[in-house]
Scaffold this motif. Structure first.
Motif, PDB file in Angstrom:
ATOM      1  N   MET A  49       8.724 -18.593   0.738  1.00 45.46           N
ATOM      2  CA  MET A  49       7.478 -18.162   0.197  1.00 45.46           C
ATOM      3  C   MET A  49       6.728 -17.295   1.445  1.00 45.46           C
ATOM      4  O   MET A  49       6.324 -17.941   2.296  1.00 45.46           O
ATOM      5  N   THR A  50       6.328 -16.182   1.361  1.00 41.96           N
ATOM      6  CA  THR A  50       5.608 -15.431   2.295  1.00 41.96           C
ATOM      7  C   THR A  50       4.123 -15.245   1.912  1.00 41.96           C
ATOM      8  O   THR A  50       3.741 -15.558   0.736  1.00 41.96           O
ATOM      9  N   THR A  51       3.200 -15.199   3.133  1.00 43.56           N
ATOM     10  CA  THR A  51       1.785 -15.232   2.660  1.00 43.56           C
ATOM     11  C   THR A  51       1.302 -14.026   2.221  1.00 43.56           C
ATOM     12  O   THR A  51       1.961 -12.935   2.338  1.00 43.56           O
ATOM     13  N   ALA A  52       0.201 -13.983   1.977  1.00 41.71           N
ATOM     14  CA  ALA A  52      -0.389 -12.588   1.277  1.00 41.71           C
ATOM     15  C   ALA A  52      -0.833 -11.661   2.367  1.00 41.71           C
ATOM     16  O   ALA A  52      -0.923 -12.038   3.439  1.00 41.71           O
ATOM     17  N   LEU A  53      -0.934 -10.499   2.107  1.00 48.84           N
ATOM     18  CA  LEU A  53      -1.074  -9.297   2.903  1.00 48.84           C
ATOM     19  C   LEU A  53      -2.801  -9.281   3.281  1.00 48.84           C
ATOM     20  O   LEU A  53      -3.381  -8.820   2.628  1.00 48.84           O
ATOM     21  N   VAL A  54      -3.040 -10.082   4.110  1.00 45.20           N
ATOM     22  CA  VAL A  54      -4.525 -10.234   4.434  1.00 45.20           C
ATOM     23  C   VAL A  54      -4.854 -10.099   6.089  1.00 45.20           C
ATOM     24  O   VAL A  54      -3.907 -10.298   6.710  1.00 45.20           O
TER      25      VAL A  54
ATOM     26  N   ARG B 115       6.245 -13.192   9.006  1.00 43.38           N
ATOM     27  CA  ARG B 115       5.020 -12.593   9.884  1.00 43.38           C
ATOM     28  C   ARG B 115       5.427 -11.040   9.895  1.00 43.38           C
ATOM     29  O   ARG B 115       4.853 -10.583  10.856  1.00 43.38           O
ATOM     30  N   ILE B 116       6.536 -10.558   9.629  1.00 47.05           N
ATOM     31  CA  ILE B 116       6.841  -9.125   9.800  1.00 47.05           C
ATOM     32  C   ILE B 116       6.599  -8.505   8.348  1.00 47.05           C
ATOM     33  O   ILE B 116       6.924  -8.726   7.414  1.00 47.05           O
ATOM     34  N   VAL B 117       6.081  -7.182   8.607  1.00 49.31           N
ATOM     35  CA  VAL B 117       5.698  -6.343   7.241  1.00 49.31           C
ATOM     36  C   VAL B 117       6.702  -5.111   7.648  1.00 49.31           C
ATOM     37  O   VAL B 117       6.571  -4.551   8.673  1.00 49.31           O
ATOM     38  N   PHE B 118       7.730  -5.008   6.593  1.00 48.82           N
ATOM     39  CA  PHE B 118       8.436  -3.959   6.654  1.00 48.82           C
ATOM     40  C   PHE B 118       8.218  -2.828   5.572  1.00 48.82           C
ATOM     41  O   PHE B 118       7.602  -2.948   4.335  1.00 48.82           O
ATOM     42  N   PHE B 119       8.261  -1.367   6.035  1.00 52.81           N
ATOM     43  CA  PHE B 119       8.248  -0.244   5.309  1.00 52.81           C
ATOM     44  C   PHE B 119       9.158   0.365   5.162  1.00 52.81           C
ATOM     45  O   PHE B 119      10.056   0.711   6.186  1.00 52.81           O
ATOM     46  N   ASP B 120       9.637   0.827   3.834  1.00 51.78           N
ATOM     47  CA  ASP B 120      10.709   1.561   3.474  1.00 51.78           C
ATOM     48  C   ASP B 120      10.798   2.234   2.264  1.00 51.78           C
ATOM     49  O   ASP B 120       9.786   1.724   1.258  1.00 51.78           O
TER      50      ASP B 120
ATOM     51  N   VAL C 144       7.204  -3.266   1.912  1.00 51.76           N
ATOM     52  CA  VAL C 144       6.245  -2.299   1.202  1.00 51.76           C
ATOM     53  C   VAL C 144       6.846  -1.195   1.017  1.00 51.76           C
ATOM     54  O   VAL C 144       7.459  -0.347   1.913  1.00 51.76           O
ATOM     55  N   GLN C 145       7.128  -0.644  -0.274  1.00 54.04           N
ATOM     56  CA  GLN C 145       7.635   0.683  -0.688  1.00 54.04           C
ATOM     57  C   GLN C 145       6.919   1.703  -0.320  1.00 54.04           C
ATOM     58  O   GLN C 145       5.723   1.856  -0.901  1.00 54.04           O
ATOM     59  N   VAL C 146       7.464   2.837   0.374  1.00 52.68           N
ATOM     60  CA  VAL C 146       6.505   3.735   0.769  1.00 52.68           C
ATOM     61  C   VAL C 146       6.800   4.845   0.050  1.00 52.68           C
ATOM     62  O   VAL C 146       8.128   5.579   0.055  1.00 52.68           O
ATOM     63  N   ARG C 147       5.822   5.753  -0.443  1.00 52.18           N
ATOM     64  CA  ARG C 147       5.989   6.905  -1.240  1.00 52.18           C
ATOM     65  C   ARG C 147       5.227   7.908  -0.615  1.00 52.18           C
ATOM     66  O   ARG C 147       5.453   9.301  -0.644  1.00 52.18           O
ATOM     67  N   SER C 148       4.353   7.715   0.168  1.00 55.01           N
ATOM     68  CA  SER C 148       3.536   8.713   1.034  1.00 55.01           C
ATOM     69  C   SER C 148       2.971   7.611   2.178  1.00 55.01           C
ATOM     70  O   SER C 148       2.818   6.527   1.987  1.00 55.01           O
ATOM     71  N   SER C 149       2.402   8.428   3.231  1.00 49.84           N
ATOM     72  CA  SER C 149       1.527   7.687   4.304  1.00 49.84           C
ATOM     73  C   SER C 149       0.504   6.721   3.669  1.00 49.84           C
ATOM     74  O   SER C 149      -0.181   5.914   4.436  1.00 49.84           O
ATOM     75  N   ASP C 150      -0.107   7.280   2.533  1.00 49.34           N
ATOM     76  CA  ASP C 150      -1.167   6.341   2.177  1.00 49.34           C
ATOM     77  C   ASP C 150      -0.844   5.122   1.827  1.00 49.34           C
ATOM     78  O   ASP C 150      -1.567   4.040   1.811  1.00 49.34           O
ATOM     79  N   ASP C 151       0.464   4.564   1.436  1.00 51.15           N
ATOM     80  CA  ASP C 151       0.809   3.328   1.356  1.00 51.15           C
ATOM     81  C   ASP C 151       0.751   2.426   2.630  1.00 51.15           C
ATOM     82  O   ASP C 151       0.368   1.295   2.473  1.00 51.15           O
ATOM     83  N   ILE C 152       1.234   3.189   3.920  1.00 54.03           N
ATOM     84  CA  ILE C 152       1.029   2.603   4.939  1.00 54.03           C
ATOM     85  C   ILE C 152      -0.426   2.389   5.473  1.00 54.03           C
ATOM     86  O   ILE C 152      -0.840   1.112   5.592  1.00 54.03           O
ATOM     87  N   ALA C 153      -1.351   3.316   5.220  1.00 51.16           N
ATOM     88  CA  ALA C 153      -2.578   3.061   5.342  1.00 51.16           C
ATOM     89  C   ALA C 153      -3.505   1.923   4.632  1.00 51.16           C
ATOM     90  O   ALA C 153      -4.029   1.329   5.186  1.00 51.16           O
ATOM     91  N   ARG C 154      -3.123   1.904   3.253  1.00 50.49           N
ATOM     92  CA  ARG C 154      -3.434   0.751   2.645  1.00 50.49           C
ATOM     93  C   ARG C 154      -3.083  -0.446   3.165  1.00 50.49           C
ATOM     94  O   ARG C 154      -3.827  -1.710   3.174  1.00 50.49           O
ATOM     95  N   THR C 155      -1.686  -0.810   3.552  1.00 49.66           N
ATOM     96  CA  THR C 155      -1.379  -1.859   4.037  1.00 49.66           C
ATOM     97  C   THR C 155      -2.032  -2.288   5.419  1.00 49.66           C
ATOM     98  O   THR C 155      -2.310  -3.321   5.694  1.00 49.66           O
ATOM     99  N   LEU C 156      -1.838  -1.339   6.107  1.00 52.64           N
ATOM    100  CA  LEU C 156      -2.812  -1.525   7.412  1.00 52.64           C
ATOM    101  C   LEU C 156      -4.295  -1.996   7.137  1.00 52.64           C
ATOM    102  O   LEU C 156      -4.664  -3.042   7.811  1.00 52.64           O
ATOM    103  N   ASP C 157      -4.896  -1.514   6.148  1.00 52.49           N
ATOM    104  CA  ASP C 157      -6.250  -1.698   6.012  1.00 52.49           C
ATOM    105  C   ASP C 157      -6.151  -3.348   5.492  1.00 52.49           C
ATOM    106  O   ASP C 157      -7.025  -4.114   5.882  1.00 52.49           O
ATOM    107  N   GLN C 158      -5.385  -3.726   4.424  1.00 50.16           N
ATOM    108  CA  GLN C 158      -5.133  -5.116   4.200  1.00 50.16           C
ATOM    109  C   GLN C 158      -5.043  -6.185   5.385  1.00 50.16           C
ATOM    110  O   GLN C 158      -5.432  -7.275   5.205  1.00 50.16           O
ATOM    111  N   LEU C 159      -4.155  -5.699   6.272  1.00 48.67           N
ATOM    112  CA  LEU C 159      -4.001  -6.476   7.490  1.00 48.67           C
ATOM    113  C   LEU C 159      -5.081  -6.339   8.363  1.00 48.67           C
ATOM    114  O   LEU C 159      -5.184  -7.059   9.548  1.00 48.67           O
TER     115      LEU C 159
END
Length: 208
Positions: free
Chosen positions: A1-6, A169-174, A191-206
């Protein structure tokens, strides 16, 4: 079980290259080869999968010359290797919109790595033309160099071991759902990436 994206949940970020960092369009290659685009280009290129030629090329078991010979046969082309290579590399469009500042932002706080299914001709091309963008990556795990490709589970295991950080502890984008699911099965955040916005949101969460 992985931890939440915080904030603080990741020690490394792992990126696919195609349609995550560098944009591409298969139709550009087919057009460069003067192949008729009336049919589905992905179905057309699917003919190259016969005898696993393309997959073997992406895992370093087929040379450029052998792959281009298969292309000539499958698509009925009369082009030489240099012409085929030029068209093969025409697939690249440019950087994914908005990705450069995100990589710069993330690399200031965490080590970045890349994991991509790719081949020798493409590696030579993008290593030269996108060097400034790719400099953000501490190490790139490229299928034709490591001899394995996504979504096979052992590929993720190999990369996790090489990075030396627990998968949780690794976040993977594809961009592909099958690669994301396979990574999750191996314990990575994905994280499934449809645009760079998905990456930006993930970075914010982290909190990055």
């Amino acid at each position: 079980m992985t931890t939440a994206l915080v904030p603080g949940a990741a020690d490394a970020l792992l990126f696919d290259l195609g349609r995550v960092v560098i944009d591409y369009d298969l139709r550009r290659t087919l057009k460069a080869w003067a192949v008729e685009l009336g049919s589905d280009p992905h179905a057309l290129m699917g003919s190259l999968a016969q005898n696993d030629t393309f997959h073997r090329y992406e895992t370093g078991h087929v040379t450029d010359a052998e792959f281009f010979a298969a292309v000539r046969t499958a698509l009925g082309l009369q082009l030489d290797d240099d012409q085929l290579r030029e068209g093969w590399n025409a697939i690249f469009i440019g950087e994914m919109p908005g990705i450069a500042p995100l990589l710069d932002r993330a690399a200031r706080q965490l080590p970045l790595y890349a994991l991509s299914n790719t081949n020798a001709a493409h590696i030579a091309h993008f290593s030269e033309h996108y060097a400034e963008l790719l400099i953000h990556f501490r190490q790139m795990f490229l299928s034709s160099r490591i001899g394995m490709r996504k979504p096979h589970g052992e590929t993720y295991d190999y990369v996790v071991e090489a990075i030396g950080i627990a998968p949780g502890r690794i976040v993977f984008f594809d961009d592909l759902a099958e690669n994301v699911e396979a990574a999750r099965e191996r314990g990575l955040h994905a994280v499934q990436v449809r645009s760079s916005d998905d990456i930006a949101r993930t970075l914010d969460q982290l909190g990055l």
